[in-house]
Scaffold this active site. Structure first.
Site, PDB file in Angstrom:
ATOM      1  N   GLU C  83       0.880  -1.296  -0.102  1.00  0.00           N
ATOM      2  CA  GLU C  83       0.133   0.111   0.227  1.00  0.00           C
ATOM      3  C   GLU C  83       0.605   1.495  -0.064  1.00  0.00           C
ATOM      4  OE1 GLU C  83      -2.006  -1.614   3.393  1.00  0.00           O
ATOM      5  OE2 GLU C  83      -4.284  -1.173   2.781  1.00  0.00           O
ATOM      6  N   HIS C 102      -2.406   4.578   8.043  1.00  0.00           N
ATOM      7  CA  HIS C 102      -3.262   3.585   7.566  1.00  0.00           C
ATOM      8  C   HIS C 102      -4.082   2.505   8.552  1.00  0.00           C
ATOM      9  CE1 HIS C 102      -5.573   0.984   5.705  1.00  0.00           C
ATOM     10  NE2 HIS C 102      -4.841   0.317   5.447  1.00  0.00           N
ATOM     11  N   HIS C 104      -6.833  -0.443  10.186  1.00  0.00           N
ATOM     12  CA  HIS C 104      -8.726  -1.280  10.011  1.00  0.00           C
ATOM     13  C   HIS C 104      -8.696  -0.864  11.217  1.00  0.00           C
ATOM     14  CE1 HIS C 104      -6.637  -4.165   6.832  1.00  0.00           C
ATOM     15  NE2 HIS C 104      -6.233  -2.830   6.528  1.00  0.00           N
ATOM     16  N   HIS C 168     -12.769  -1.226   4.086  1.00  0.00           N
ATOM     17  CA  HIS C 168     -11.541  -1.495   4.187  1.00  0.00           C
ATOM     18  C   HIS C 168     -10.615  -1.118   5.275  1.00  0.00           C
ATOM     19  CE1 HIS C 168      -7.765  -1.765   2.058  1.00  0.00           C
ATOM     20  NE2 HIS C 168      -7.317  -1.989   3.995  1.00  0.00           N
TER      21      HIS C 168
END
Lengths: 249, 249, 249, 249
Positions: C83, C102, C104, C168
């Site tokens: 990513e 980033h 989750h 996501h």
């Protein structure tokens, strides 16, 4: 029971109190007790004037009393809990009961407060604890500290494993203190799953046909292999890290 | 497989059972198994007559059996779990399956109880586990302990990764025990997110197009880098503090 | 920046990745990065081919790359995460951004999945992270691994602190990696409180007037005293007991 | 109070701040204070310029100030918290108040955000904290850092134990810092149970008749045996594993 058997039962009651903490059902409030078979004597955790985490309960914290409420030992350690009659009146009303547990556990207590039913939703052996509709004691909003109140609780409970104390918590009674503790633990998961499932659908339930024998075993005092698990857990140092995981229970 | 490969697989099965505890899916109930490739033999965690926390499962707790249900070693350690047929019948019905896992994990089990669908909501690699609609075995409310019941479970499951046991828990089957464990872990998060999202809106889902290859890889036994993470976690002393974090699972 | 400043930034990025685990936002998935001021170079956590708990990220796990995607060191340690473009395209599109994160994370991701809005509900300094409506990238269901996809994410994000990646997770961008991490942590609590409050009423929100300056400070890279708390926490042995507390994140 | 009594009170305030962390109500934000009886002096935790986990608060972190806002010691340690007026104005308005606590605790704060009522649902002694309707301060969305704002909070609070700060958190005032802390802890469980119960039914509540004396005792400063429990917990090494269990509070 001979003397060393009584001491073994005293240790089992201490362990039962610790297990109620290990499994997240209590912090320092609540108690487990056991009757000495064939007698009018009961072993119970002392009151909490100096309160400590229930997972530190040892044999020294367990007092002997008779069903008239006379404390027979441990006077230098502490006194009988204020809720002693809750245990005593159940033992008096039900000769088959050998263990009683009282908690303010989160999920089961929620159902008593809401007037909703905990359903038998997961695994016939464990769901058996919710097989019979759980009665609700709500005659008095006060804490149950008198014989008269406790008699009504015992009467409300009938021959069942569990009773909601409406805006307070839970009481469990079974054929052994081990089975009473296991019932408290199992009911907590049935309650949580009933709650979660009812938010996304209508919970499917297990018919009594598949749970009857498991229910009868608990009432008779059998605790399956859960007790061996709790004993193993109890000897593990890491379990102490479970302290203060929850707000007061 | 030569002997030391079988012992490596035995260790992998022991680790798989430990990982089910590390990731919060089990406490002392449930089991993971693996088939020895090219044979009718399976390695599975022993039954729980003396129950201990699943994160203590070692190679000594893993038994060898054949698909006729004959226990081939470890007789002094324990017996095959009562739910052995659940694993065996899946291995018999599906030559591609090399690993089977059974749990009572909280979120996924909730969906089975409620008759609701776990949706593929988070990350195509992980959501793939919910890509195919998860079948539900609910023919019998009893625990699956017979060949006949288990055959129906395997038939209901078809070629899919997962099956709900309606009022009981979950079973997972994949091309390796590592992929089966990873599937259990991933489905738990998909279930939790589906639950939470459906309380505040309508969950968006990932189309199968984006998950198909990831689904096929799991069925083929690939576990991505998750297994290296679980191995690393397993060697960490601190993971033991995860014990008794949850009520019986 | 002179060499030892770059190494200090490398350490800050390692700490940022550890903090994402300490605060429960990640286990082994996700990454934090920082741009070296005045350059086209970025420091980012290596990929997870051998995955370990993010709270073990050290300076050795941080790679240097340029915005063309060339890895400039650490080739023996690992590769850029798949990513990487998610970070790079944001740095390219926004000269003011010095840190990207980033995750989750559970609560914020839930809102993206549900298409619901995280509201600014608690404390103007912290609620500022939800002051501007959070955009949603949902053009592709695939993981963002190409420059083209990532350009659309950056475009969708505009000049804001946060963006939902629909099915996501989350991406955060701020004037420093410390501010980006603090934003991720604060948004998680705003999301959880928005969720809980909306189940029992209509959440009250804080008008932008009271949050504007706090929002601007974060964009400028200020992280208040949160960073000193995270540094203190990071040096505490006990924080390791936080491992495997949650299912894969 | 003689000098060593003041130092004992300083230690009690340090412990109060640690307990707010032990019980999961805070991480590094929030504070507890106590008035020195018969004086216009208050002991309060220093500000958080260098923020550390609240469970590390020691006697060295407690500052002495007068109700005009003059810091009387500890200038080398830190400054009064920005929210000092929140405490001071309550002490000025209410001669009976000897302890004040401020938190951003999850469940109680949720109710303030939602404009919903926390009900007295569990155990008359504990539910007493929700016996009187909890007022809501929402005149300003800014953090309460001025005397004028804080005067309105004190006025809104009247003679009650608790006040919601609408989109911010909670403030508690009682006859001792111990009773104020105990109130914060108890209200958190009443809030959680009210929330959960209202998702599955209509919560039953305890009439004021059964809680009145318990409410009066808290206002008078009595903390029951909860304080002995918190002291015991505080000396337990394992409690440190409670760090970073929650996102910033």
């Amino acid at each position: 029971m001979v003397m060393n058997e009584i001491e073994e039962l005293r240790e089992a009651v201490a362990l039962a109190n610790r297990v109620l903490h290990h499994t997240g059902l209590t912090t320092y409030l609540g108690h487990a007790s056991a009757r000495i078979p064939g007698t009018d004597r009961v072993l119970i955790k002392r009151n909490g004037t100096i309160a400590v985490s229930m997972d530190t309960t040892t044999i020294k914290d367990i007092l002997l009393a008779d069903l008239d409420g006379n404390q027979l030992d441990g006077q230098s350690v502490g006194k009988l809990p204020a809720e002693w009659p809750l245990h005593a009146e159940i033992y008096k009303a039900r000769p088959d009961v050998m263990g009683v547990v009282h908690t303010h556990q989160r999920w089961a207590t929620t159902f008593g407060i809401a007037g909703a039913k905990i359903l038998p939703v997961q695994h016939p052996v464990h769901a058996a604890v919710a097989g019979e509709e759980i009665p609700v004691y709500d005659e008095s909003y006060a804490i149950v500290t008198t014989d008269e109140q406790a008699r009504v609780v015992a009467e409300t409970m009938g021959k069942r494993l569990t009773c909601h104390l409406r805006t307070h918590g839970m009481v469990f009674a079974a054929g052994s203190v081990q089975a009473a503790v296991w019932t408290a633990v199992d009911l907590e998961y049935q309650a949580e799953l009933t709650y979660l499932a009812s938010q996304i659908g209508t919970p499917n339930t297990i018919p009594m046909l598949f749970m009857r024998e498991h229910l009868e075993r608990r009432k008779a005092g059998q605790a399956g292999n859960s007790w061996s698990y709790y004993q193993w857990l109890d000897e593990d140092e890491n379990i102490k890290s479970n302290r203060a995981r929850q707000v007061q229970l």
